[in-house]
Design an enzyme around this catalytic site. Sequence first.
Site, PDB file in Angstrom:
ATOM      1  N   THR A  43      -0.847   2.022   1.394  1.00 35.54           N
ATOM      2  CA  THR A  43      -0.032   2.570   2.535  1.00 35.54           C
ATOM      3  C   THR A  43      -0.807   3.705   3.048  1.00 35.54           C
ATOM      4  O   THR A  43      -1.991   3.974   2.637  1.00 35.54           O
ATOM      5  CB  THR A  43       1.333   3.466   1.833  1.00 35.54           C
ATOM      6  OG1 THR A  43       2.169   2.333   1.367  1.00 35.54           O
ATOM      7  CG2 THR A  43       2.002   4.162   2.610  1.00 35.54           C
ATOM      8  N   ARG A  96      11.319   1.648   8.763  1.00 33.09           N
ATOM      9  CA  ARG A  96      11.288   0.793   7.625  1.00 33.09           C
ATOM     10  C   ARG A  96      11.445  -0.685   7.909  1.00 33.09           C
ATOM     11  O   ARG A  96      12.373  -0.935   8.784  1.00 33.09           O
ATOM     12  CB  ARG A  96      12.030   1.332   6.620  1.00 33.09           C
ATOM     13  CG  ARG A  96      11.896   0.446   5.179  1.00 33.09           C
ATOM     14  CD  ARG A  96      10.866   1.153   4.484  1.00 33.09           C
ATOM     15  NE  ARG A  96      10.962   0.717   2.977  1.00 33.09           N
ATOM     16  CZ  ARG A  96       9.706   0.467   2.238  1.00 33.09           C
ATOM     17  NH1 ARG A  96       8.945   0.792   2.563  1.00 33.09           N
ATOM     18  NH2 ARG A  96       9.832   0.142   0.904  1.00 33.09           N
ATOM     19  N   SER A 131      11.951   2.782  -1.001  1.00 35.08           N
ATOM     20  CA  SER A 131      10.581   3.147  -0.665  1.00 35.08           C
ATOM     21  C   SER A 131      10.352   4.508  -1.822  1.00 35.08           C
ATOM     22  O   SER A 131      11.278   5.142  -1.826  1.00 35.08           O
ATOM     23  CB  SER A 131      10.303   3.352   0.883  1.00 35.08           C
ATOM     24  OG  SER A 131       9.022   4.065   0.833  1.00 35.08           O
ATOM     25  N   SER A 132       9.052   4.865  -1.786  1.00 38.68           N
ATOM     26  CA  SER A 132       8.469   6.160  -2.447  1.00 38.68           C
ATOM     27  C   SER A 132       8.157   6.963  -1.466  1.00 38.68           C
ATOM     28  O   SER A 132       7.685   8.101  -1.761  1.00 38.68           O
ATOM     29  CB  SER A 132       7.822   5.999  -3.363  1.00 38.68           C
ATOM     30  OG  SER A 132       8.364   5.562  -4.708  1.00 38.68           O
ATOM     31  N   ASP A 191       8.996  -4.680  -2.367  1.00 40.68           N
ATOM     32  CA  ASP A 191       9.733  -3.408  -2.704  1.00 40.68           C
ATOM     33  C   ASP A 191      11.177  -3.459  -3.181  1.00 40.68           C
ATOM     34  O   ASP A 191      11.721  -2.623  -3.517  1.00 40.68           O
ATOM     35  CB  ASP A 191       9.526  -2.359  -1.589  1.00 40.68           C
ATOM     36  CG  ASP A 191       8.263  -1.535  -1.775  1.00 40.68           C
ATOM     37  OD1 ASP A 191       7.614  -1.748  -2.702  1.00 40.68           O
ATOM     38  OD2 ASP A 191       7.922  -0.593  -0.920  1.00 40.68           O
TER      39      ASP A 191
END
Length: 568
Positions: free
Chosen positions: A380, A104, A451-452, A422
Amino acid sequence: MLAMLFLTFFVGCTHRVNIVAPAENMGRPKYEAFAKNSMVTSQGEATSRAALSTIAKGGNIIDAFVTASFTISVERPHSTGIGGGGFLLYFNTVDKKVYAFDFREIAPVLATSDMFLTEDGKTQPLLSQEGVFAVATPGLVAGLYDIHRRFGKLPWKDIIQPAIDLARNGFPLYEQLYIALQDRKHILSVDPEAKSTFLLNDGSVPKMGTLVVQENLAKTLELIALQGKQAFYKGKVADAIVKAVRSKRGILTLKDLRDYRMKERLPVSAAYKGLKIFSMPPPSSGGIHVIQILKMLEPHNLKAMGPQSTDAVHLTANSMQRAFVDRATYLGDPDFNHVPVKELLSSKYLEKLSKEIDTKKALRADTLKPIALPYESSDTTHFSIADKDGNMVASTQTINGWFGSGVIAQGTGIILNNEMDDFAQKVGAQNLFGAVGGNNNLVEPKKRPLSSMSPTIITKDEKPFMALGSPSGTRIITCVAQTILNSVEFDMPLYESVAATRIHQQWQPDLLKIEAPYLSSHVEKALKERGHNVVHEKLGCSIQAIKRENNQWTGVSDPRGEGLALGN
Ligand code: GLY
């Protein structure tokens, strides 16, 4: 534009399930494949083919993962890219272990918790969404390189070649990229490189089918192929990235790039209906909440209620809503804030949450603890791969919003992410998309934004069972959970599990979103009577799933998208 056709599908003789049919001229075979050896499902046709060709050349699953990652970066430049980051879940049959890798993006060292606020403390949403302050230090190249060094088999430079070829030779402009270009052309048209790569001279979007060539990106990928991750984090590419940001007084430095490190994490896991689910831990909220939703539902006999029945949808929506309260309360980068993972996933706690769900009445957001919810945008990408030995990968990657920050490092073809969005700009502040931010997800130097993304692997008796994931911000969590529910709880075939109507409830806003082709009118009426605020809305998920059944792989690429399931 391609019209979507909708139809109703009958599973068994008692339960009606709405599914969405493939777009016109793209039959179901494009989205569904069966194979004995290997399987790839991704959001890009060239990507699925490239990953499979790496395996055909003798590569292992990690080689295929690297090929897929670089190729999808070229093929979906609006969704992901080497200017972004992502996560990988990897089931290795030799040690029967599931690995989790976190590449990330991280906040630059000069980032501060008030960097997006005015002097009088007001938020400035556009500042974290467009332009140089939106850019966090990219992690994708470091992640791919380090994972390949540890597990890869073929030479690094060979497995990047398909991405270089695709960038150089181009591909026809397709619908989703066309829509993203229309949406972001106001930013792209002021950047000379972005404009010459993606737009016409007058700043308009070329017509569908026009060849999209990314020559500068091809050159950058060639350098990375020759020199490894150094070519990105040091030298002329790094200089160009920093220049693009610093020339507009942004904060990313050469040291941020040089110091970037990928992290190996312990996946979150849980037993579920005789299976074991592994998913991404913090800094993703995804894995925890996918598991929470499924575990809250496990004590209820959803199967007897029927898929997409009022009772089953009601309980699912309430479980989603309850999980999102925890997301806002507890989740953030575990390197900065304590995230009580064990407690959030403990059987005792989840049983308690499950019992609190009223089986007849919708939960009301205002009766749940009103803590703010961090936002993520809706783009994404995700792909899943499985090989003949039973290894599986599930990887979700992103530059966040369409075309990220819109900043391109001149001469490199690299589109820089807007992952700083985010983070929460401040506690309780609403952003452009209506969501508000929580304390654990405030900006801090070197912190990873929440994040998801939920790449998920499921095993049965330590053997491969399923790999899946999706794009689309917070909806990723609920789309992944519903696909597992459809497949495992309701025994639906994989294609129908992916294609069936989806719902989404994320506590705030207090809405039960239902996507086309919707639920039957009597179910939607009954849900409203129970107090659900039903709205019809596109959710944007694109599930890429692979399942082991009858001694072979079934692969499904979401028929709502433009991807491809391909096996051999
Ligand atoms: N940027 C989308 C996510 O990380 O969930």
